[in-house]
Design a protein around this motif. Structure first.
Motif, PDB file in Angstrom:
ATOM      1  N   UNK A  73       0.851  -1.185   0.000  1.00  0.00           N
ATOM      2  CA  UNK A  73       0.000   0.000   0.000  1.00  0.00           C
ATOM      3  C   UNK A  73       0.883   1.230   0.000  1.00  0.00           C
ATOM      4  N   UNK A  74       0.504   2.212  -0.787  1.00  0.00           N
ATOM      5  CA  UNK A  74       1.212   3.480  -0.874  1.00  0.00           C
ATOM      6  C   UNK A  74       0.278   4.582  -0.372  1.00  0.00           C
ATOM      7  N   UNK A  75       0.849   5.550   0.362  1.00  0.00           N
ATOM      8  CA  UNK A  75       0.065   6.682   0.854  1.00  0.00           C
ATOM      9  C   UNK A  75       0.979   7.892   0.994  1.00  0.00           C
ATOM     10  N   UNK A  76       0.395   9.029   1.331  1.00  0.00           N
ATOM     11  CA  UNK A  76       1.140  10.282   1.415  1.00  0.00           C
ATOM     12  C   UNK A  76       1.995  10.378   2.669  1.00  0.00           C
ATOM     13  N   UNK A  77       1.718   9.558   3.692  1.00  0.00           N
ATOM     14  CA  UNK A  77       2.485   9.640   4.938  1.00  0.00           C
ATOM     15  C   UNK A  77       2.442   8.311   5.668  1.00  0.00           C
TER      16      UNK A  77
END
Length: 184
Positions: free
Chosen positions: A145-149
């Motif tokens: 999973x990729x996210x901004x933070x």
């Protein structure tokens, strides 16, 4: 300087800026009216969704991306709930993988970032031509999973846990995770 050159220069300025760049400032720099800059920005924003208009000027989002692999377990009825939860909390599902006892690690790209992506993925599964990858491992699988933070990734993991979808790591997986964090 023609329109194309000016717009390319505007992009360069936004890339190098530490904060918002006002349309008035750009207008002075390029010897055009503020309205010309507003029109340029409308065209640029239509092409580049990373350009954001704020009350203090324009910024080019230079969003850092953080990623984490999580282990989940559920049956096929919970696929929509799992994926929607991830995207609703700001995550992008980059892939799904399983650790199969015979075939080893199998990873498939997903790139799911919205509820529409989830719906399209489910339509493919429901067409009857395929089954979920997790069905080969009694529902256990991993998502990158990729996210901004990292905080957003923590929130996603917490929501998956509260929903009963997060699977505990085995002692072996915990050791490997610690080694990966220690590696530069």
């Amino acid at each position: 300087m023609n329109v194309k050159e000016r717009r390319n220069e505007i992009i360069k300025i936004l890339m190098q800026a530490d904060g918002p760049v006002a349309a008035k400032e750009l207008a002075v720099r390029f010897h055009v009216s503020r309205q010309v800059i507003v029109q340029d920005m409308a065209v640029l924003r239509a092409v580049n969704s990373d350009i954001v208009s704020t009350c203090r000027g324009y910024i080019l989002q230079k969003e850092a991306r953080f990623s984490r692999e999580i282990k989940v377990c559920h049956d096929d009825e919970d696929i929509a709930r799992e994926l929607n939860l991830i995207v609703d909390y700001g995550g992008r599902v980059k892939n799904v993988s399983i650790k199969h006892r015979v075939y080893g690690r199998i990873t498939v790209d997903m790139d799911i970032a919205s509820r529409q992506d989830v719906d399209e993925f489910l339509e493919l599964l429901q067409s009857g031509k395929s089954t979920s990858l997790g069905s080969a491992t009694a529902g256990y699988h991993y998502h990158l999973i990729e996210a901004a933070s990292n905080e957003r990734l923590d929130r996603i993991a917490n929501q998956l846990k509260q929903a009963g979808l997060l699977a505990p790591l085995t002692p072996w997986e915990q050791e490997n995770e610690m080694e990966e964090q220690d590696t530069p």
